[in-house]
Design a protein around this motif. Structure first.
Motif, PDB file in Angstrom:
ATOM      1  N   GLY A 105      -1.364   5.292  -6.528  1.00  0.00           N
ATOM      2  CA  GLY A 105      -0.452   4.553  -5.622  1.00  0.00           C
ATOM      3  C   GLY A 105       0.476   3.702  -6.037  1.00  0.00           C
ATOM      4  N   GLY A 110      -2.636   1.778   1.058  1.00  0.00           N
ATOM      5  CA  GLY A 110      -2.443   3.291   0.854  1.00  0.00           C
ATOM      6  C   GLY A 110      -3.673   3.980   1.683  1.00  0.00           C
ATOM      7  N   THR A 124      -0.527   6.747  -2.007  1.00  0.00           N
ATOM      8  CA  THR A 124       0.346   6.218  -1.290  1.00  0.00           C
ATOM      9  C   THR A 124       1.826   6.990  -0.795  1.00  0.00           C
TER      10      THR A 124
END
Length: 150
Positions: A105, A110, A124
């Motif tokens: 991410g 996320g 994410t």
């Protein structure tokens, strides 16, 4: 075979501060090596700084999350992670970047994906809603949790 590709969200301020802090640490060690006349330390820290810059650039421009067929894949030039969507047991939304073993991410809040037979995955995707919807269509048994953001 249907394929959905998601870019990772743009890096937020916290991630930039973490990268900047690590970069400054490498730079400090490099300057120390320069002042002490130890060129090996300077070269190693220069290499580490360049590697950090390349990783940051790759995370910004090339990190892709792909749902293809029944597989969830994470790519950044090469395949980093892969699991069958049927193995996903739970998705936790709003989790921090400090969660999960596989961290791909680029922002703080996320998704953590828990899958049988695999370690947790932190991602994410830019379009979280669409991503979660597609996972739910592919595996209706997935449990979704939302964590309160702090």
């Amino acid at each position: 075979m249907t394929k959905f590709t998601y870019k990772s969200r743009k890096i937020d301020k916290v991630f930039m501060m973490v990268y900047a802090g690590i970069g400054l640490l490498f730079l400090g060690f490099g300057i120390y090596g320069w002042t002490e006349g130890d060129l090996m330390v300077l070269m190693v820290m220069g290499f580490m700084l360049m590697l950090l810059a390349m990783l940051l650039t790759a995370a910004i421009f090339k990190l892709r999350i792909i749902l293809q067929g029944s597989l969830l894949k994470v790519y950044c030039f090469v395949k980093l992670y892969e699991t069958d969507v049927s193995n996903i047991t739970k998705i936790r939304k709003g989790e921090t970047m400090w969660s999960g073993l596989h961290k791909y991410g680029t922002t703080r809040h996320g998704l953590i994906i828990f899958a049988s037979y695999r370690n947790d995955l932190y991602i994410t995707p830019e379009d979280e809603g669409h991503f979660i919807q597609k996972i739910a269509e592919m595996n209706p048994k997935v449990v979704f949790e939302e964590v309160q953001k702090s």
